[in-house]
Design a protein around this motif. Structure first.
Motif, PDB file in Angstrom:
ATOM      1  N   GLU A 350      65.695   0.940  45.190  1.00  0.00           N
ATOM      2  CA  GLU A 350      66.212   2.143  44.524  1.00  0.00           C
ATOM      3  C   GLU A 350      67.716   1.986  44.383  1.00  0.00           C
ATOM      4  N   GLU A 351      68.212   2.180  43.168  1.00  0.00           N
ATOM      5  CA  GLU A 351      69.639   1.979  42.951  1.00  0.00           C
ATOM      6  C   GLU A 351      70.174   2.954  41.923  1.00  0.00           C
ATOM      7  N   LYS A 352      71.439   3.331  42.122  1.00  0.00           N
ATOM      8  CA  LYS A 352      72.158   4.172  41.174  1.00  0.00           C
ATOM      9  C   LYS A 352      72.916   3.270  40.199  1.00  0.00           C
ATOM     10  N   ILE A 353      72.797   3.577  38.917  1.00  0.00           N
ATOM     11  CA  ILE A 353      73.573   2.880  37.897  1.00  0.00           C
ATOM     12  C   ILE A 353      74.788   3.751  37.575  1.00  0.00           C
ATOM     13  N   LYS A 354      75.992   3.171  37.702  1.00  0.00           N
ATOM     14  CA  LYS A 354      77.226   3.933  37.508  1.00  0.00           C
ATOM     15  C   LYS A 354      78.129   3.219  36.501  1.00  0.00           C
ATOM     16  N   LEU A 355      78.983   3.993  35.846  1.00  0.00           N
ATOM     17  CA  LEU A 355      79.880   3.438  34.830  1.00  0.00           C
ATOM     18  C   LEU A 355      81.334   3.714  35.186  1.00  0.00           C
ATOM     19  N   PHE A 356      82.217   2.809  34.753  1.00  0.00           N
ATOM     20  CA  PHE A 356      83.655   3.074  34.779  1.00  0.00           C
ATOM     21  C   PHE A 356      84.297   2.284  33.650  1.00  0.00           C
ATOM     22  N   VAL A 357      85.537   2.628  33.326  1.00  0.00           N
ATOM     23  CA  VAL A 357      86.222   1.993  32.194  1.00  0.00           C
ATOM     24  C   VAL A 357      87.576   1.455  32.654  1.00  0.00           C
ATOM     25  N   PRO A 358      88.105   0.462  31.947  1.00  0.00           N
ATOM     26  CA  PRO A 358      89.451  -0.021  32.266  1.00  0.00           C
ATOM     27  C   PRO A 358      90.487   1.081  32.066  1.00  0.00           C
ATOM     28  N   VAL A 359      91.578   0.983  32.805  1.00  0.00           N
ATOM     29  CA  VAL A 359      92.683   1.939  32.656  1.00  0.00           C
ATOM     30  C   VAL A 359      93.197   1.916  31.217  1.00  0.00           C
ATOM     31  N   ASN A 360      93.569   3.093  30.699  1.00  0.00           N
ATOM     32  CA  ASN A 360      94.137   3.253  29.353  1.00  0.00           C
ATOM     33  C   ASN A 360      93.142   2.934  28.231  1.00  0.00           C
TER      34      ASN A 360
END
Length: 380
Positions: A350-360
């Motif tokens: 069981e795993e959570k899929i998460k997102l993030f983006v580069p700064v700016n």
């Protein structure tokens, strides 16, 4: 021989609609594999099951689906090989002995379901009283009640631990939003007399996806058999679910300040369960499972990059960023108790899929979408 199955998560970026619900496979006394394709059940027509007689003790019992969420419609669809020369729009086990389906050899079946509830006091309630028959591919049934542990709002109708209802005052017993803490759905396959060369030796498969229309999907990879040879390769048998937190596009403002794994935004949960097969789960930006360059794109060609983090619940691991060198994770054998009662041991992830983006990161206005590929590979 290892077999891989690609599964997709489609993301849309642009009005927020967050929901909270879950749909999980529970084996109970059922199975995902070993179904005999050379026999039919009795009775073997849908009308023989539109009654109150429960059928979970039959050899076609698959197991339970545990559900929490709003009332919804469950739709059952074939997403696997399509049987050839059929006369009914039903479900079919098709031959697969070497990784390549032979759709000219099959056994027809339909599904019988029965929904029941677990009250907040822990008692079981057969609120359906009758079976719901899914006779045809893409058939459905409507669940008219919800389940979960959410609290009712003050001034609204709520429920106590025995399903009694009343207006919640903030201090009285009618504190729960739903009459049940959870709902389970027994799922049983019934083999009909309709078959084509189903005494051909080997393994058989059927892939059934259950969706709710609200971001939940559960796929059952079922295995059948008739006197297989030692040289035959058994198809995978497992349950795989996706729980998406956003059922429509979400605004970039929710993502723009999330610039690290630690600050990443959860968008989905994926779950693998099998009492048969261990597996590796890979997350990638391509169907081959080899790339990790993720982009949101528009129909006119605008795009911007984002990154994906993997936050494992089972096994319990620290969150990590998905890269080409670190994108594959292995199931573990665990024993889990069921809210219905009892427990069973299975290979799980069981795993959570998460997102993030580069700064700016500053994308142009528009409706963006992206696909994350989840690949399931048998390893035993």
């Amino acid at each position: 021989m290892k077999q891989s199955t690609p599964i997709l998560i489609l993301l849309l970026l642009c009005c927020s609609a967050v929901f909270s619900a879950s749909l999980t496979y529970n084996r109970a006394t059922g199975n995902l594999d070993g179904f005999a394709v050379n026999i039919s059940d009795s009775p073997n027509i849908p009308s023989g099951y539109t009654n109150a007689t429960e059928v979970w003790e039959k050899t076609g019992f698959i197991g339970r689906l545990l559900y929490q969420g709003e009332p919804c419609t469950f739709t059952f669809s074939n997403i696997g090989p399509v049987a050839s020369y059929t006369t009914n729009n039903r479900f079919y086990f098709t031959l697969n002995t070497n990784g390549t389906p032979n759709t000219e050899v099959w056994r027809e079946f339909f599904l019988v379901t029965r929904a029941k509830g677990i009250t907040h006091g822990g008692s079981q309630h057969d609120f359906s009283t009758v079976n719901s028959v899914i006779a045809n591919n893409s058939g459905s049934f409507i669940l008219n009640v919800g389940a979960g542990t959410e609290l009712a709002s003050v001034g609204e109708v709520g429920y106590d631990t025995n399903r009694n209802s009343g207006v919640y005052t903030g201090t009285n017993a009618f504190r729960y939003k739903y009459p049940y803490s959870a709902i389970w759905i027994d799922v049983t396959l019934i083999r009909t007399t309709s078959a084509r060369s189903s005494t051909t030796r080997g393994y058989y498969e059927s892939h059934i996806q259950i969706t709710t229309g609200g971001g939940l999907s559960q796929t059952l990879y079922l295995g059948g058999m008739y006197n297989p040879r030692s040289s035959h390769t058994e198809p995978n048998a497992y349950a795989f679910s996706i729980e998406e937190l956003y059922t429509s596009a979400f605004p970039f403002s929710e993502l723009e300040n999330r610039n690290s794994v630690a600050a990443s935004m959860e968008v989905a949960t994926i779950k693998y369960v099998s009492h048969v097969d261990q597996a590796e789960i890979s997350i990638a930006s391509n169907a081959a499972g080899t790339a990790a360059a993720f982009y949101f794109t528009t129909s006119d060609g605008s795009y911007f990059p984002f990154r994906v983090a993997y936050d494992a619940v089972t096994p319990n691991l620290s969150p990590v960023e998905i890269t080409p060198a670190s994108n594959t994770f292995t199931t573990v054998s665990t024993t889990v108790a069921s809210p219905v009662g009892g427990s069973y041991t299975a290979n799980r992830l069981e795993e959570k899929i998460k997102l993030f983006v580069p700064v700016n990161t500053n994308p142009a206005e528009g409706l963006y979408s992206s696909t994350i590929y989840i690949l399931v590979t048998q390893i035993d």
